[in-house]
Design a protein around this motif. Structure first.
Motif, short mmCIF file in Angstrom:
data_model
loop_
_atom_site.label_atom_id
_atom_site.label_comp_id
_atom_site.label_asym_id
_atom_site.label_seq_id
_atom_site.Cartn_x
_atom_site.Cartn_y
_atom_site.Cartn_z
N TYR A 1 27.36 50.13 98.71
CA TYR A 1 27.42 49.37 99.95
C TYR A 1 28.85 48.88 100.15
N SER A 2 29.17 48.50 101.38
CA SER A 2 30.44 47.81 101.61
C SER A 2 30.36 46.43 100.97
N GLN A 3 31.51 45.84 100.68
CA GLN A 3 31.53 44.56 99.98
C GLN A 3 30.84 43.45 100.78
N GLU A 4 30.83 43.59 102.13
CA GLU A 4 30.23 42.54 102.96
C GLU A 4 28.71 42.59 102.94
N ARG A 5 28.14 43.72 102.51
CA ARG A 5 26.68 43.87 102.53
C ARG A 5 26.03 42.84 101.59
N ILE A 6 26.66 42.62 100.43
CA ILE A 6 26.17 41.62 99.48
C ILE A 6 27.28 40.57 99.32
N PRO A 7 27.02 39.32 99.64
CA PRO A 7 28.07 38.29 99.52
C PRO A 7 28.40 38.01 98.06
N LYS A 8 29.62 37.57 97.83
CA LYS A 8 30.05 37.20 96.49
C LYS A 8 29.17 36.07 95.97
N ALA A 9 28.72 36.20 94.72
CA ALA A 9 27.84 35.19 94.12
C ALA A 9 28.02 35.20 92.61
N ASP A 10 27.29 34.31 91.96
CA ASP A 10 27.40 34.19 90.52
C ASP A 10 26.78 35.39 89.80
N ASN A 11 25.96 36.17 90.53
CA ASN A 11 25.27 37.31 89.91
C ASN A 11 25.75 38.64 90.47
N THR A 12 26.99 38.73 90.94
CA THR A 12 27.52 39.98 91.49
C THR A 12 28.69 40.47 90.65
N VAL A 13 28.93 41.76 90.76
CA VAL A 13 30.04 42.41 90.06
C VAL A 13 30.64 43.45 91.00
N LEU A 14 31.96 43.57 90.98
CA LEU A 14 32.66 44.60 91.74
C LEU A 14 32.82 45.83 90.85
N VAL A 15 32.48 47.00 91.41
CA VAL A 15 32.55 48.26 90.66
C VAL A 15 33.40 49.24 91.44
N ALA A 16 34.35 49.87 90.78
CA ALA A 16 35.20 50.88 91.40
C ALA A 16 35.04 52.19 90.64
N ASN A 17 34.95 53.27 91.39
CA ASN A 17 34.84 54.61 90.79
C ASN A 17 36.22 55.08 90.35
N VAL A 18 36.40 55.27 89.05
CA VAL A 18 37.67 55.77 88.52
C VAL A 18 37.43 57.03 87.69
N ASP A 19 36.53 57.91 88.19
CA ASP A 19 36.27 59.18 87.51
C ASP A 19 37.55 59.98 87.38
N THR A 20 37.62 60.78 86.34
CA THR A 20 38.73 61.70 86.18
C THR A 20 38.20 62.95 85.49
N ALA A 21 39.09 63.83 85.13
CA ALA A 21 38.71 65.05 84.42
C ALA A 21 39.84 65.40 83.46
N TYR A 22 39.50 66.16 82.43
CA TYR A 22 40.51 66.51 81.44
C TYR A 22 40.23 67.91 80.92
N GLU B 1 34.60 44.28 87.51
CA GLU B 1 35.15 42.92 87.64
C GLU B 1 34.00 41.97 87.94
N ALA B 2 33.61 41.18 86.94
CA ALA B 2 32.51 40.24 87.11
C ALA B 2 32.94 39.09 88.01
N GLU B 3 32.03 38.69 88.92
CA GLU B 3 32.34 37.61 89.85
C GLU B 3 31.59 36.33 89.52
N GLY B 4 30.87 36.33 88.42
CA GLY B 4 30.14 35.13 88.01
C GLY B 4 29.61 35.29 86.61
N THR B 5 29.03 34.24 86.11
CA THR B 5 28.53 34.26 84.73
C THR B 5 27.26 35.07 84.58
N ARG B 6 26.55 35.31 85.69
CA ARG B 6 25.30 36.07 85.62
C ARG B 6 25.46 37.48 86.17
#
Length: 774
Positions: A67-88, A99-104
């Motif tokens: 989802y876009s970041q606005e779909r779920i508001p920042k809260a103590d139980n949210t985490v930001l996830v970025a796709n950093v896939d690669t290949a070798y 990146e955790a945004e809260g303790t939960r």
């Protein structure tokens, strides 16, 4: 009363199998090894569906909804996830920045805590690769500090390359590459297979299991001639014919039960071995390979029952008398008519489904399984008749040839049984190869990328200046050319536009790559014609119209940048760009772009490579990560296949590899058993002066003749089955003769390898000392 009699006779036979001296023990062990290899193959094959299901569940458990970041508001139980896939070096490496945004904040499966911004948690396979000299280039693009390893619950296989790295400031980056979630995991739902893919799965399992079943049936007949001579003693002390046959079945039952136990042990060992290897880029953990209880119970019952049934069937034409076994007389000619009924019955079962394709519902699973089984069983029924008929007409030749031919003329059934398994495997492989070749076009997406103009597409975040990124890629070893451009969208309103059109910004050299231009100077704007999606492009007759750069790509949300369509705007005819796309909308040179609109654009680059430079793609990926860890590098490749189709094909290759290994091992055991039965004969020939070279060649001829006939029959049956399956899927019938020949050669190679491995024991048996007896 009858059940009690059967039980007593079977138990007596099982006891004889283990108490009849050294000779009996050798036969029991050979039979148990043959049956055990087959049972291990059956258990491994029946465990494949469960392994694939567990892999699918593990993959779902760590996946998340984008989802876009606005779909779920920042809260103590949210985490930001970025796709950093690669290949070798051709292997995919799964990567996520967290990146955790809260303790939960939710942790992905397999992690105990979130990694810090300068560290990562890796899979065991990736940790091993990074620690080796082979992983030096990959090490440069990942965080240097490894904080731990991902647990089994977070991986889909023991050899998977995966990592989680700590993220920082992901909310500022935004874009489709970063999402905010409050849980990991997707519902364990999957779309049903379409009819053709379901047909592929059914045929694959039948083709993989049939050769194993054939070998089990052959293994329980090891040492049959010596066993029958021993049974004559039972007739001498008062046993009738039926009781003698039940005792013989009991011997086979005892050997098969030992083989069942041995097969279970081999399966457990093989499960551990499979957990440490990767086959065709597929790996599993040992715990994945658990057969379903119902299938395991079926194998436990079917194998001993088959041993009893096969033994009774084999003794139907043998007369065991108190003074010997009447087997040396010329056996009656095998009849052909009932053998032809099997493949004809199989074709009759498949015939009603011809022409169904994918549009007429699912194929009848019972008819498919029954038809394929009958056709493949037809190979085992026809081959003994063909071998007997052909060798009966063979005559003159060298000494080795005559010894081999005479041996086959006296008893061709044993030689045919040894080849049956490989013939069934080759017939099934040819049919499957034809079916896969026929339908793969329906599951293959043709690539539109022009590999002569570029090999890699790079997307960089808005925060990275394109000029800086371009300079770094230009300086990268192996990069010949860098084409830089930006793209975005224009809407007819500031918010929630009804009409949206594409805009591409680049210098004149790049714009000529995507359109046919009348002329080009810095400051020019062009309206595209002939693009794939240009229905919303304003016409040049609409100068002064105000459009707005889509603000969702900018760093300042909600501030749309206005732009007026200039007067005297030129038209340009769209042509295919290096990615194969025909662009629509507007083309702009850099000076025509409002400065405020730059944050609303996405930077892109096309890279042309010098393929002669080793690891050139790894150098490009390393440069991309240095520019920005979230830079996305897309490697352009050949046509792409449907994931499910590829999974089924990969499963076939993995299963076929396992079956070939089992076939080779079972054939070797069978060959050694045949040599053991002829030990005294070989020793007698050597004692009379026959050269070992002659005897070795005779053994090779005894193998080569049935193999040649078996592979010829397998080719005919495989082509017939493949043609029928292709007609069922409603695709044009074509034969890839290269593939047919390769399947035949592989089958012949397995036989030749087994024969070569059996030569050292053969030479040891060809000694006069072999005539000794107790």
């Amino acid at each position: 009363m009858r059940v009690r009699q059967w039980s007593r006779d079977l138990a007596m036979g099982a006891g004889f199998a283990f108490t009849s001296g050294r000779e009996g023990w050798v036969r029991v062990l050979l039979t148990a090894v043959g049956v055990g290899l087959g049972v291990a193959g059956l258990l491994l094959t029946t465990a494949i569906p469960n392994a694939l299901a567990v892999r699918h569940e593990r993959a779902n458990a760590r996946t998340y909804v984008m989802y876009s970041q606005e779909r779920i508001p920042k809260a103590d139980n949210t985490v930001l996830v970025a796709n950093v896939d690669t290949a070798y070096r051709g292997r995919d490496v799964r990567g996520r920045a967290l990146e955790a945004e809260g303790t939960r904040a939710p942790l992905p499966p397999g992690l105990k805590e979130f990694p810090a911004a300068d560290e990562m948690v890796v899979s065991p396979a990736l940790k091993k690769l990074l620690a080796s000299d082979d992983g030096k280039l990959l090490r440069k693009r990942l965080p240097q500090h490894i904080g731990g390893t991902i647990g089994e619950s977070g991986l889909i296989g023991s050899a998977e390359l995966a990592f989680y790295r700590g993220g920082e400031g992901l909310a500022k980056i935004g874009g489709s590459n970063v999402t905010r979630i409050d849980e990991f995991g997707l519902p364990n739902q999957s779309e049903p297979l379409d009819p053709v893919l379901l047909l592929l799965v059914l045929v694959v399992f039948v083709v993989l299991l049939m050769p194993v079943g054939v070998f089990i049936a052959a293994a329980v007949r090891f040492g049959g001639e010596r066993r029958d001579r021993r049974l004559a003693a039972l007739r001498l002390i008062g046993s009738d014919t039926r009781m003698t046959r039940r005792i013989a079945a009991g011997e086979a039952l005892g050997s098969s039960l030992l083989g069942l136990a041995l097969g279970t042990v081999l399966f457990l060992i093989g499960r551990q071995v499979v957990g440490s290897v990767e086959v065709y880029r597929i790996s599993v953990f040992p715990g994945y390979l658990d057969p379903t209880p119902a299938l395991a119970a079926l194998i436990a019952v079917a194998v001993p029952a088959a041993a009893v049934g096969v033994t009774l069937f084999a003794l139907r034409g043998v007369v065991i008398e108190p003074l010997g076994v009447v087997r040396t007389a010329r056996p009656p000619r095998r009849r052909l008519w009932w053998r032809l009924l099997l493949p004809l019955g199989g074709l009759a079962m498949l015939y009603p489904m011809i022409g169904m394709g994918t549009d007429n519902g699912d194929f009848n699973q019972y008819l498919v399984i029954g038809g394929v089984i009958l056709l493949l069983v037809g190979v085992t029924a026809l081959l003994p008749w063909i071998v007997e008929t052909v060798v009966a007409r063979l005559s003159s030749g060298g000494v080795a040839w005559q010894l081999a031919v005479r041996r086959l003329q006296l008893g061709s059934g044993t030689a045919a049984r040894m080849v049956n398994g490989i013939a069934v495997a080759v017939a099934g492989a040819i049919a499957l190869q034809m079916l896969f070749s026929g339908v793969q076009g329906n599951y293959t997406k043709e690539s539109q990328n022009d590999l002569s103009r570029a090999r890699i597409q790079v997307s960089v975040p808005n925060s990275v200046p394109l000029g800086t990124a371009s300079a770094k890629f230009t300086a990268t070893k192996g990069v010949e050319q860098v084409q830089t451009f930006s793209e975005g969208y224009l809407g007819d309103r500031r918010k929630e536009p009804d009409l949206v059109t594409q805009v591409t910004i680049g210098d004149c050299a790049f714009l000529r790559e995507v359109a046919s231009l009348p002329s080009c100077h810095n400051g020019d704007v062009f309206a595209m014609r002939g693009g794939e999606y240009d229905i919303d492009t304003p016409k040049p007759a609409e100068p002064g119209r105000t459009l707005y750069f889509d603000p969702s790509y900018g760093s300042k949300k909600g501030e749309a940048v206005a732009w007026s369509v200039p007067r005297g705007m030129k038209e340009a005819q769209s042509v295919k760009d290096p990615s194969g796309m025909t662009r629509g909308g507007f083309l702009m040179t850099p000076s025509a772009l409002p400065a405020q609109a730059v944050p609303a654009l996405s930077g892109r680059m096309y890279l042309k490579l010098d393929e002669s430079v080793p690891d050139v793609r790894e150098f490009v990926r390393n440069t991309a990560v240095k520019i920005d860890p979230l830079a996305d590098t897309l490697m352009w490749t050949a046509p792409e296949q449907n994931r499910r189709f590829s999974s089924i094909r990969t499963g076939l290759f993995v299963g076929a590899t396992c079956v070939l290994i089992l076939i080779g091992a079972s054939l070797l055991v069978s060959q050694l058993e045949q040599l053991r039965e002829r030990k005294k004969l070989l020793s007698a020939l050597v004692a009379f002066g026959t050269r070992r070279r002659t005897l070795s060649l005779s053994v090779l001829w005894q193998t080569a003749i049935p193999v040649a006939l078996g592979l010829a029959l397998a080719t005919v049956v495989g082509l017939a089955l493949g043609t029928t399956l292709m007609k069922m899927t409603d695709v044009p019938v074509t034969v890839d003769w290269t593939s047919v020949l390769s399947m035949t050669v592989i089958g012949a190679a397995v036989i030749l390898l087994v024969t070569a491995l059996s030569l050292p024991p053969l030479w040891r048996m060809m000694r006069p000392e072999g005539l000794r007896t107790e």
